[in-house]
Design a protein around this motif. Sequence first.
Motif, mmCIF file in Angstrom:
data_model
loop_
_atom_site.group_PDB
_atom_site.id
_atom_site.type_symbol
_atom_site.label_atom_id
_atom_site.label_comp_id
_atom_site.label_asym_id
_atom_site.label_seq_id
_atom_site.Cartn_x
_atom_site.Cartn_y
_atom_site.Cartn_z
ATOM 1 N N PRO A 1 0.808 -1.234 0.000
ATOM 2 C CA PRO A 1 0.000 0.000 0.000
ATOM 3 C C PRO A 1 0.833 1.272 0.000
ATOM 4 C CG PRO A 1 -0.193 -1.171 2.101
ATOM 5 C CD PRO A 1 0.503 -2.083 1.163
ATOM 6 N N PHE A 2 1.981 1.241 0.642
ATOM 7 C CA PHE A 2 2.841 2.435 0.679
ATOM 8 C C PHE A 2 3.475 2.674 -0.682
ATOM 9 C CE2 PHE A 2 2.721 0.662 4.960
ATOM 10 C CZ PHE A 2 2.332 1.763 5.703
ATOM 11 N N ARG A 3 3.921 1.608 -1.347
ATOM 12 C CA ARG A 3 4.529 1.742 -2.671
ATOM 13 C C ARG A 3 3.507 2.199 -3.703
ATOM 14 N NH1 ARG A 3 7.181 -3.919 -3.662
ATOM 15 N NH2 ARG A 3 7.646 -2.987 -5.684
ATOM 16 N N LYS A 4 2.280 1.677 -3.594
ATOM 17 C CA LYS A 4 1.236 2.071 -4.548
ATOM 18 C C LYS A 4 0.838 3.531 -4.377
ATOM 19 C CE LYS A 4 -0.986 -2.287 -5.766
ATOM 20 N NZ LYS A 4 -2.239 -3.074 -5.786
ATOM 21 N N ALA A 5 0.968 4.058 -3.168
ATOM 22 C CA ALA A 5 0.570 5.442 -2.897
ATOM 23 C C ALA A 5 1.582 6.453 -3.432
ATOM 24 C CB ALA A 5 0.387 5.646 -1.390
ATOM 25 N N LEU A 6 2.789 5.992 -3.738
ATOM 26 C CA LEU A 6 3.828 6.912 -4.205
ATOM 27 C C LEU A 6 3.788 7.059 -5.725
ATOM 28 C CD1 LEU A 6 6.750 5.666 -1.919
ATOM 29 C CD2 LEU A 6 5.453 7.792 -1.682
ATOM 30 N N PRO A 7 4.070 8.255 -6.251
ATOM 31 C CA PRO A 7 3.984 8.482 -7.698
ATOM 32 C C PRO A 7 5.265 8.121 -8.456
ATOM 33 C CG PRO A 7 4.427 10.557 -6.604
ATOM 34 C CD PRO A 7 4.298 9.513 -5.509
ATOM 35 N N PHE A 8 6.115 7.278 -7.874
ATOM 36 C CA PHE A 8 7.364 6.876 -8.529
ATOM 37 C C PHE A 8 7.701 5.447 -8.120
ATOM 38 C CE2 PHE A 8 8.207 9.385 -4.675
ATOM 39 C CZ PHE A 8 8.840 8.437 -3.887
ATOM 40 N N ARG A 9 8.554 4.818 -8.921
ATOM 41 C CA ARG A 9 9.026 3.479 -8.601
ATOM 42 C C ARG A 9 10.061 3.557 -7.476
ATOM 43 N NH1 ARG A 9 9.019 -0.594 -12.313
ATOM 44 N NH2 ARG A 9 11.278 -0.829 -12.308
ATOM 45 N N THR A 10 10.087 2.558 -6.623
ATOM 46 C CA THR A 10 11.032 2.548 -5.508
ATOM 47 C C THR A 10 12.132 1.508 -5.746
ATOM 48 O OG1 THR A 10 9.920 0.822 -4.219
ATOM 49 C CG2 THR A 10 9.082 3.082 -3.992
ATOM 50 N N MET A 11 13.072 1.485 -4.830
ATOM 51 C CA MET A 11 14.149 0.505 -4.904
ATOM 52 C C MET A 11 13.618 -0.917 -5.032
ATOM 53 S SD MET A 11 16.944 -0.493 -1.961
ATOM 54 C CE MET A 11 18.205 0.713 -2.301
ATOM 55 N N PHE A 12 12.478 -1.188 -4.416
ATOM 56 C CA PHE A 12 11.953 -2.553 -4.392
ATOM 57 C C PHE A 12 11.455 -3.010 -5.756
ATOM 58 C CE2 PHE A 12 11.669 -0.885 -0.083
ATOM 59 C CZ PHE A 12 12.418 -1.837 0.589
ATOM 60 N N ASN A 13 11.157 -2.063 -6.652
ATOM 61 C CA ASN A 13 10.763 -2.440 -8.004
ATOM 62 C C ASN A 13 11.899 -3.094 -8.772
ATOM 63 O OD1 ASN A 13 8.897 0.124 -7.391
ATOM 64 N ND2 ASN A 13 7.867 -1.178 -8.893
ATOM 65 N N ILE A 14 13.122 -2.692 -8.469
ATOM 66 C CA ILE A 14 14.255 -3.230 -9.237
ATOM 67 C C ILE A 14 15.008 -4.342 -8.507
ATOM 68 C CG2 ILE A 14 14.541 -1.054 -10.471
ATOM 69 C CD1 ILE A 14 17.045 -0.554 -8.778
ATOM 70 N N LEU A 15 14.577 -4.644 -7.277
ATOM 71 C CA LEU A 15 15.271 -5.694 -6.525
ATOM 72 C C LEU A 15 14.852 -7.103 -6.938
ATOM 73 C CD1 LEU A 15 15.442 -4.280 -2.903
ATOM 74 C CD2 LEU A 15 17.379 -5.049 -4.285
ATOM 75 N N GLY A 16 13.674 -7.235 -7.554
ATOM 76 C CA GLY A 16 13.149 -8.551 -7.897
ATOM 77 C C GLY A 16 14.126 -9.481 -8.588
#
Length: 359
Positions: free
Chosen positions: A175-190
């Motif tokens: 929910p916190f990541r979806k609320a932000l208007p940008f991609r976070t570090m966790f998007n590229i960690l996969g």
Amino acid sequence: MASNSFKTLLKILVETPEYFTPQDLTCALNHLFTPGAVEPTLIGAFLTALHVHRVERRPECLAAAASVLRERALKAAVEAPEADFIVDIVGTGGDGYNLFNVSTTAAIVAAGAGARVIKHGSRSSTSSSGSADLLESLDCLFTAPTPGTHTPLPRIPFTFILAPHYHPSLVQLVPFRKALPFRTMFNILGPLINPARPRGMVLGIAEPELGPTFARSLREGGVERALVVCGRERLDEISCAGETAAWELHPDGRVTETVLAPEMFGVERHPLRDVVGGSPEENADTFRALMALRKGGDVPERLKPVLDFVLINAAALLIVAGAARDYVEGADLARESIFSGKAWEALDQFRMARSKAEK
């Protein structure tokens, strides 16, 4: 864990990011993933500060974050892991092109050509159809691991594991990541946290500045051979339209930079508009049409760009897997995998194995 100590780490990150160390990041993430340890208002602030200061561009920090997530992940039991050189092909997403599911298709094609692929993926977050969406449209089932049991991932050419099944720590951040208007570090960690611990990888990125960082982080995570790629269009695949920057991780730990082009694989160039994807169902139809191609038969004009796009990415994976000596041979093996029906057989084996596991 005290919220005050997390506030101290957040203060360092915001005010003096140059002094924010990998150890600080490890400590902060352990706070973050401990239920109730961090006030909700601080979580968004922390994710924003990580993004603003581009912490993911520091190899040691990227490796530290990946290490925390791997430690907290459910373990993937793999049948005979040492018997094969297990590989994966994945992109970080975020390139904005919404193309056909080339990495998933290339994984299946490479599996049909002799590689053992355990693909780690999820449903769509940046396109119309993620890897799991495509496979579900092809009647695949995903079995969640049960803590405490040791049913291994079978020794078959292709396996897919759904990332959220293995990374419960990340669920609370959704929910916190979806609320932000940008991609976070966790998007590229996969791509760095496949619980099957592949020894080889083709990893697509949308930011060429991250190429050397990802190559070194893969090595830190135990990957032996890898190709990190970024199409000149800032595409997180090997591009069928032009040149692709590539960083090769060698078994001795060296990272060398090179440039790839479709001609090196023995195929023509195609504009990206010819390989745009659609819904999961539409992409599944395209996948079935590709798998129906046979040697000596005509390849419909609409499928040629998609076929060549798949061939070049599958060829790279076959190189990493040690199944091909060069890119032309890799593309030839990939083509034979499709035309002989071996690629379809690899998918079918996975479907049957998952169906048995569900019973």
